[in-house]
Design a protein around this motif. Structure first.
Motif, short mmCIF file in Angstrom:
data_model
loop_
_atom_site.label_atom_id
_atom_site.label_comp_id
_atom_site.label_asym_id
_atom_site.label_seq_id
_atom_site.Cartn_x
_atom_site.Cartn_y
_atom_site.Cartn_z
N SER A 1 -21.35 66.76 37.88
CA SER A 1 -21.69 65.39 37.47
C SER A 1 -21.57 64.47 38.67
CB SER A 1 -20.73 64.91 36.36
OG SER A 1 -19.45 64.68 36.89
N GLY A 2 -22.09 63.28 38.55
CA GLY A 2 -22.01 62.31 39.63
C GLY A 2 -20.58 61.97 39.97
N GLU A 3 -19.77 61.81 38.90
CA GLU A 3 -18.37 61.45 39.08
C GLU A 3 -17.64 62.53 39.89
OE1 GLU A 3 -20.03 61.37 36.29
OE2 GLU A 3 -19.78 59.42 35.32
N GLU A 4 -17.91 63.78 39.49
CA GLU A 4 -17.28 64.92 40.15
C GLU A 4 -17.68 64.95 41.64
OE1 GLU A 4 -17.27 69.63 39.42
OE2 GLU A 4 -17.54 68.44 37.58
N ALA A 5 -18.92 64.63 41.89
CA ALA A 5 -19.43 64.64 43.26
C ALA A 5 -18.69 63.62 44.11
CB ALA A 5 -20.93 64.36 43.26
N LEU A 6 -18.51 62.41 43.54
CA LEU A 6 -17.80 61.35 44.29
C LEU A 6 -16.36 61.77 44.58
CD1 LEU A 6 -19.07 58.06 42.62
CD2 LEU A 6 -19.58 58.93 44.92
N GLU A 7 -15.75 62.40 43.56
CA GLU A 7 -14.37 62.84 43.69
C GLU A 7 -14.26 63.88 44.81
OE1 GLU A 7 -12.64 63.92 39.84
OE2 GLU A 7 -11.35 65.32 40.95
N TYR A 8 -15.22 64.77 44.81
CA TYR A 8 -15.23 65.83 45.82
C TYR A 8 -15.33 65.23 47.22
CZ TYR A 8 -16.50 70.07 48.33
OH TYR A 8 -16.51 71.11 49.20
N MET A 9 -16.18 64.22 47.33
CA MET A 9 -16.38 63.60 48.64
C MET A 9 -15.14 62.86 49.11
SD MET A 9 -20.31 62.43 48.47
CE MET A 9 -20.38 61.80 50.12
N GLN A 10 -14.40 62.30 48.13
CA GLN A 10 -13.15 61.62 48.47
C GLN A 10 -12.14 62.64 49.03
OE1 GLN A 10 -11.76 58.18 46.42
NE2 GLN A 10 -13.43 57.75 47.82
N ASN A 11 -12.12 63.81 48.36
CA ASN A 11 -11.16 64.83 48.75
C ASN A 11 -11.55 65.54 50.04
OD1 ASN A 11 -9.83 64.13 46.45
ND2 ASN A 11 -10.63 65.84 45.23
N HIS A 12 -12.82 65.58 50.29
CA HIS A 12 -13.29 66.27 51.50
C HIS A 12 -14.11 65.32 52.36
CE1 HIS A 12 -12.71 69.24 48.28
NE2 HIS A 12 -12.33 70.10 49.24
N PRO A 13 -13.47 64.30 52.91
CA PRO A 13 -14.25 63.30 53.64
C PRO A 13 -14.91 63.89 54.88
CG PRO A 13 -11.90 62.93 53.94
CD PRO A 13 -12.02 64.03 52.95
N SER A 14 -16.11 63.41 55.10
CA SER A 14 -16.89 63.76 56.29
C SER A 14 -17.15 65.25 56.46
CB SER A 14 -16.19 63.23 57.57
OG SER A 14 -15.96 61.87 57.45
N GLU A 15 -17.02 65.98 55.36
CA GLU A 15 -17.31 67.41 55.46
C GLU A 15 -18.76 67.70 55.09
OE1 GLU A 15 -14.86 70.15 53.35
OE2 GLU A 15 -13.01 69.27 54.17
N VAL A 16 -19.17 66.98 54.05
CA VAL A 16 -20.49 67.26 53.49
C VAL A 16 -21.59 66.70 54.37
CG1 VAL A 16 -21.99 66.90 51.51
CG2 VAL A 16 -19.54 67.33 51.17
N VAL A 17 -22.51 67.57 54.76
CA VAL A 17 -23.62 67.13 55.60
C VAL A 17 -24.83 66.78 54.74
CG1 VAL A 17 -25.13 67.81 57.50
CG2 VAL A 17 -22.80 68.69 57.37
N MET A 18 -24.94 67.56 53.66
CA MET A 18 -26.15 67.43 52.86
C MET A 18 -25.78 67.39 51.37
SD MET A 18 -29.40 67.45 53.07
CE MET A 18 -30.89 67.73 52.22
N ILE A 19 -26.40 66.49 50.66
CA ILE A 19 -26.19 66.45 49.20
C ILE A 19 -27.54 66.68 48.53
CG2 ILE A 19 -25.56 65.01 47.23
CD1 ILE A 19 -23.54 63.62 49.05
N LEU A 20 -27.56 67.67 47.63
CA LEU A 20 -28.74 67.88 46.79
C LEU A 20 -28.37 67.43 45.39
CD1 LEU A 20 -29.79 71.51 47.82
CD2 LEU A 20 -30.85 69.38 48.53
N SER A 21 -29.03 66.38 44.91
CA SER A 21 -28.60 65.86 43.61
C SER A 21 -29.76 65.76 42.62
CB SER A 21 -27.98 64.48 43.79
OG SER A 21 -27.66 63.94 42.52
N ASP A 22 -29.43 66.17 41.43
CA ASP A 22 -30.36 65.98 40.31
C ASP A 22 -30.36 64.49 39.96
OD1 ASP A 22 -32.03 66.53 38.22
OD2 ASP A 22 -30.43 67.15 36.85
N ILE A 23 -31.42 64.00 39.38
CA ILE A 23 -31.42 62.58 38.98
C ILE A 23 -30.98 62.43 37.54
CG2 ILE A 23 -32.90 60.57 38.52
CD1 ILE A 23 -34.42 61.16 41.02
#
Lengths: 453, 123
Positions: B36-58
């Protein structure tokens, strides 16, 4: 004296009868009565005026009176005719006395003469009076007739007015009935297009819902094929016994084939879903001026060669009747092209089917498949007709052809979306009308009507 | 290269893992998944600057891909990840909105994995 009485009595009676409608019946009677009176007069003079002749007169008069009393038709003149009774009575009494008591009669001769005269005068006074009354009556009758005439005229003019009004009302009624019929037709059309619209939406909704799981099916089956390949490669690296290896490879090959089948049918389902989605897609792009004749011609050939590619045997006469004055019309070219493609594909399919059926039945005869397109611009409307002499449709098929997923083609050959989409494109995309006329086993004609702004 | 895939369909995970099996094995890509979008944001908070690419459903329940895109662009202005939107609704309005909000690419479902692979390898 008697002659005058008799003559005037007949005359009077005839005149009085003139005011009733019984005269024609008695015309001859009066004629003969008059002859008879003149004859009596003649006989009287020829016989040198014998005295006893008054008896003949009196009997004749009484006879006349008797006739008046016997016949109902003479009712109105009876009372007046009675006035001769005193005269005849006095005359007979006088004659009788003269015959039986000549001396007595002689002494009262003057008296009898006077009485007879008075009776005679009495007759004429009565008649005169009756005549006057009759005249008054006649006048009254004339007045009444005139009143009746006026009344009749008024009645006639009233009747005319009533008839006129009735006609107006009838006309109004007919107009209203026509309006109601038109309303009903429009209502049916509205219901139909509403049904189509909601079915279209439903179709699109279903398509969207199906597409996601279908994507998974296709993706996973595809990836499974890849995995099988990988597995196949990996097996070679192991030191398994060749027999076992072949057995395992056989299973892997079957699995791979199964996955390919899943992919194949998944793709089939996907193309149907794509068709459904196109259905709902708000008309792509803008309306632009298009040479509709060229567009129709292009798609006719496209559909024809499409079918020829699948069936080399197939051929059909293509007849075009294009209205060169159309020029360009603002339409959605891709959408309208799709409509043409659908209509032509169906037409070619119908003639091919008919030919096939006739050949099977051995009754091909001189059947020549023909597909016709005609265009016409008239009164700010564009009319397009696509007709074929193919299989036609029975009524129950005709009723359903614009419904999504309705198809008469064998499974896998038609999605049942072509005409439903065409209907959508013509009605919603162009504000037009798509109608069909068909005779089962003979022909089908699709008519497109598009308003040109 | 770390790629975060955001989709409410959980099967996306195994699909990606299988489709990119060789690349994952070879260490070219590393996939993480959020459902979910919420989960994605949470993940990014926990892993800052790790993710290079995000593929997201709309189209997702809760936070939509578009909202997620907005949040990413506002919350992570520095070291911004690439964002690729994937949707079943490939209409112009959706596309324009995503691009306007700062999406780097736009794909329509069904995803052509060969095409996606090429695009990812170019990064």
């Amino acid at each position: 004296m008697h002659f005058i009485v008799a003559f005037f009595l007949v005359q009077f009676a005839q005149q009085a009868m003139q005011h009733t409608d019984k005269l024609p019946k008695w015309a001859n009677f009066f004629k003969y009565a008059r002859y008879y009176v003149f004859m009596l007069l003649a006989v009287y003079y020829i016989a040198k005026q014998p005295d006893m002749f008054t008896w003949v007169w009196n009997v004749s008069l009484l006879g006349l009176l008797l006739v008046f009393y016997k016949e109902e038709d003479f009712q109105p003149i009876r009372s007046t005719a009675q006035s001769i009774v005193p005269f005849v009575g006095v005359s007979m009494l006088s004659d009788f006395l003269e015959l039986v008591f000549p001396s007595f009669h002689k002494s009262y001769d003057d008296f009898f003469g006077m009485a007879l005269l008075f009776a005679w005068i009495f007759c004429f006074v009565i008649w005169f009076y009756a005549r006057k009354q009759q005249k008054a009556l006649a006048q009254e009758r004339r007045d009444r007739l005139r009143d009746e005439e006026i009344a009749r005229e008024q009645k006639q003019s009233l009747e005319y007015l009533v008839a006129e009004r009735t006609q107006e009302l009838t006309q109004q009624k007919e107009e209203l009935q026509k309006a109601i019929e038109e309303l009903k037709a429009t209502q049916n059309q509205l219901i139909q297009s509403e049904k189509m619209a909601s079915l279209g939406e439903l179709t699109a909704g279903i398509a969207h819902e199906i597409q996601n799981p279908l994507n998974f099916v296709n993706n996973f089956s595809e990836v499974s094929v890849e995995l099988c390949q990988e597995l196949d490669e990996e097996i070679d690296k192991t030191g398994i016994d060749d027999n076992d290896k072949d057995y395992i490879k056989g299973i892997i090959s079957d699995l791979s084939q199964n996955q390919q089948k899943i992919t194949h049918h998944g793709k089939r389902a996907d193309s149907i879903v794509k068709g459904m989605l196109q259905h709902s897609r708000a008309s792509s792009g803008e309306k632009e001026p298009v040479d509709v004749n060229a567009l129709a011609d292009e798609y006719m050939r496209l559909a024809y060669h499409g079918l020829r590619a699948k069936d080399k045997e197939f051929n059909a006469a293509l007849t075009t009747d294009f209205d060169a004055t159309i020029g360009t019309v603002k339409v959605l070219p891709q959408d309208l092209g799709r409509v043409f493609l659908n209509l032509f594909t169906n037409a070619f399919y119908a003639v091919a089917e008919k030919k096939r059926k006739l050949t099977e039945a051995g009754q091909l005869g001189d059947y020549k498949p023909e597909v016709k397109i005609s265009t016409k611009k008239f009164d700010n409307k564009l009319y397009i007709r696509v007709s074929d002499n193919g299989t036609g449709m029975p009524e129950h098929v005709k009723a359903k052809i614009f419904q999504p997923f309705f198809t008469t083609k064998p499974t896998g050959q038609g999605t049942g979306l072509g005409l439903s989409m065409s209907y959508d494109i013509i009605t919603n995309g162009h504000g037009g009308v798509l109608e069909v006329d068909t005779i089962d086993g003979e022909k089908t004609e699709f008519r497109i009507t598009i308003p040109i702004a | 290269m770390k790629i975060l895939v955001v989709d409410d369909e959980e099967d996306v995970k195994s699909l990606f893992e299988q489709k990119f099996r060789r690349e994952i094995r070879g260490g070219q890509f590393e996939f993480s998944f959020a459902f979910s979008g919420e989960e994605a944001l949470e993940y990014m908070q926990n892993h800052p600057s790790e993710v290079v690419m995000i593929l997201s459903d709309i189209n997702m329940p809760g936070m939509s891909g578009i909202e997620l895109l907005k949040r990413i662009r506002t919350d992570h202005p520095s070291a911004p990840p690439q964002v690729m939107m994937i949707t079943a609704y490939g209409d112009a309005a959706n596309h324009d909105q995503a691009m306007q909000l700062g999406a780097d690419d736009f794909l329509t479902k069904p995803v052509n994995f060969n095409e996606l692979k090429e695009k990812l390898l170019l990064l």
